[in-house]
Design a protein around this motif. Structure first.
Motif, PDB file in Angstrom:
ATOM      1  N   ARG A  33      58.055 -34.641  -3.389  1.00  0.00           N
ATOM      2  CA  ARG A  33      58.471 -33.637  -4.017  1.00  0.00           C
ATOM      3  C   ARG A  33      59.504 -32.663  -3.122  1.00  0.00           C
ATOM      4  N   GLN A  67      63.610 -25.876 -11.165  1.00  0.00           N
ATOM      5  CA  GLN A  67      62.413 -25.974 -12.043  1.00  0.00           C
ATOM      6  C   GLN A  67      61.869 -27.421 -11.712  1.00  0.00           C
ATOM      7  N   ASP A  71      57.720 -27.898 -11.141  1.00  0.00           N
ATOM      8  CA  ASP A  71      56.922 -28.569 -12.130  1.00  0.00           C
ATOM      9  C   ASP A  71      56.627 -29.866 -11.634  1.00  0.00           C
ATOM     10  N   GLY A  73      54.685 -32.963 -10.788  1.00  0.00           N
ATOM     11  CA  GLY A  73      53.351 -33.166 -11.085  1.00  0.00           C
ATOM     12  C   GLY A  73      52.999 -34.757 -11.375  1.00  0.00           C
ATOM     13  N   ASP A  76      55.528 -37.095 -12.814  1.00  0.00           N
ATOM     14  CA  ASP A  76      56.663 -37.535 -12.075  1.00  0.00           C
ATOM     15  C   ASP A  76      56.233 -38.431 -10.605  1.00  0.00           C
TER      16      ASP A  76
END
Length: 456
Positions: A33, A67, A71, A73, A76
């Motif tokens: 991330r 975003q 987002d 999660g 992904d």
């Protein structure tokens, strides 16, 4: 029959409830991330500068890109795993992941522009470690320090026998002894709070070579500095392909230092429990021993000891090895850094156990006083020191005060009445004699209670 897939580490199994918050940052998903975040922020930074004739993205476009990070999660995570299965390269998989989300071809080509994988990785690790320390590990350390400080204040005047070398020694108070640990940990806490999280963004060998060829008229060091600082990091201008990891070595050394102070605390509390100074408060329904029903074991502090040792073993290894990279780079740091979460996980688990353990003990002041009353010989220090002062002041002619008290007390138990008789016969001034006759082991604590106020 084989078991279904199981977590290999107890941090991801038995102890997940205590350390799970670290997974938000120091996991493969947390790292990916952060990589996506760095790639997107670099793309936005380039358009803000109008590279290759691009126009700055408007607020809505930037928000839409950001975003993606917000987002991020399970879907992904799975997508990146599928991409990496093909690319066999984790950062390249992240690049393709971001490109898929950019409809405009020209904009997509700005993804990972002029970057080496380590430009993305070093910033991502700095972000994840910083956030894990500030949002998870440090708050838990602070909680433990506050619990210690509260106990120190509560027991500031609880006189107790000291034990230097494990032998009876000049009395202190339990509050002062706990305050020592709180003070030591606060000092390290401040050092860790002041950690610089460094980042580089300068290409394959730290020379901006590709950048200069592609866009010669840009001050690339300035662009790099601004970008790194925009992520809340400190820019490192001189590196090889990798950021040199010195800040990591410094941080892990300090956390390991905190671990060792906490280990000292755990062993001291364990010892105080073993000699009856602290009573353990039984948890309803809990079992201390599978065969001895009476047992209440100091497992919180024993568990903390083990996990602090494991944490320091990992963090010490990282601190020692990450600062070395052959020539312009090798990949030893790649595997090593994947264990950062393990080091912090064991430390966090230990902190959790210490916090719980401190809430499950109760000071038995009667035991402390009984121990003091059984060791009047510890007043030998006070007596010989007062005699020496009297000699200097010309109120005594005793030749060797220390030897006199050594003969009386060394290796012996001397009671209160015996000491009183001894003091009464001393050749010293009446005021000094009365001070000594009024002294008891429980009252011989100097400024111990007042010293607790140094905690603020």
């Amino acid at each position: 029959m084989s078991l279904p897939p199981q977590p290999l580490s107890p941090l991801d199994g038995r102890y997940r409830g205590a350390v799970g918050e670290l997974g938000e940052h120091l996991s493969e998903a947390g790292l990916n991330r952060a990589r996506v975040q760095v790639e997107i922020e670099w793309l936005i930074a380039q358009t803000d500068r109008g590279f290759f004739g691009t126009s700055p993205l408007d607020a809505e476009q930037k928000a839409s890109l950001r975003q993606i990070v917000a987002d991020f999660g399970q879907a992904d995570i799975d997508e990146l795993a599928t991409l990496e299965a093909t690319t066999r390269h984790d950062v390249k998989a992240v690049e393709y992941y971001v490109r898929r989300r950019l409809a405009e071809r020209g904009l997509a080509e700005l993804t990972h522009f002029a970057c080496t994988s380590e430009d993305i990785n070093n910033l991502s690790y700095a972000i994840t470690v910083r956030d894990a320390v500030r949002e998870v590990w440090l708050p838990k350390l602070t909680t433990v320090i506050e619990a210690l400080a509260a106990l120190a204040r509560e027991h500031r005047d609880a006189s107790m026998l000291s034990r230097t070398h494990g032998q009876p020694a000049t009395p202190t108070t339990m509050g002062k002894e706990l305050a020592v640990f709180a003070h030591r940990l606060r000092r390290i806490e401040l050092q860790i709070q002041a950690t610089e999280y460094l980042g580089k963004f300068s290409g394959a060998t730290g020379t901006f070579s590709a950048h200069v060829v592609a866009v010669p008229d840009v001050s690339w060091p300035e662009v790099s500095r601004e970008f790194v600082e925009s992520l809340g990091l400190t820019w490192n201008p001189l590196t090889t392909q990798i950021e040199s990891h010195d800040w990591q070595a410094e941080l892990y050394g300090r956390v390991s230092h905190a671990n060792r102070v906490l280990h000292n605390l755990a062993t001291d509390i364990w010892t105080y429990i073993s000699i009856g100074y602290f009573r353990q408060i039984p948890a309803p329904g809990a079992t201390g021993s599978s065969t001895m029903p009476h047992k209440v074991n100091p497992i919180r502090f024993e568990n903390a000891e083990a996990n602090l040792e494991l944490s320091s073993a990992v963090l010490d290894s990282l601190a020692a090895t990450l600062v070395t990279s052959r020539l312009q780079r090798d990949l030893t740091d790649s595997s090593a850094q994947r264990n950062i979460g393990v080091g912090f996980g064991h430390s966090l688990l230990a902190l959790d156990n210490i916090q719980r353990g401190l809430g499950e003990i109760d000071l038995d002041r009667d035991v402390l006083l009984a121990d003091l009353d059984a060791n009047w010989e510890v007043l030998g220090e006070a007596i010989q020191t007062v005699i020496r002062a009297e000699v200097v002041a010309g109120r005594s002619s005793i030749a060797d005060p220390y030897a006199l008290l050594k003969e009386l007390t060394r290796g012996k138990r001397v009671g209160g009445e015996e000491l009183a008789a001894f003091v009464s016969g001393l050749d010293i001034g009446d005021d000094a004699k009365q001070r000594l006759l009024a002294l008891t082991p429980a009252g011989y604590i100097g400024l111990a209670a007042e010293l607790v106020d140094a905690l603020g």
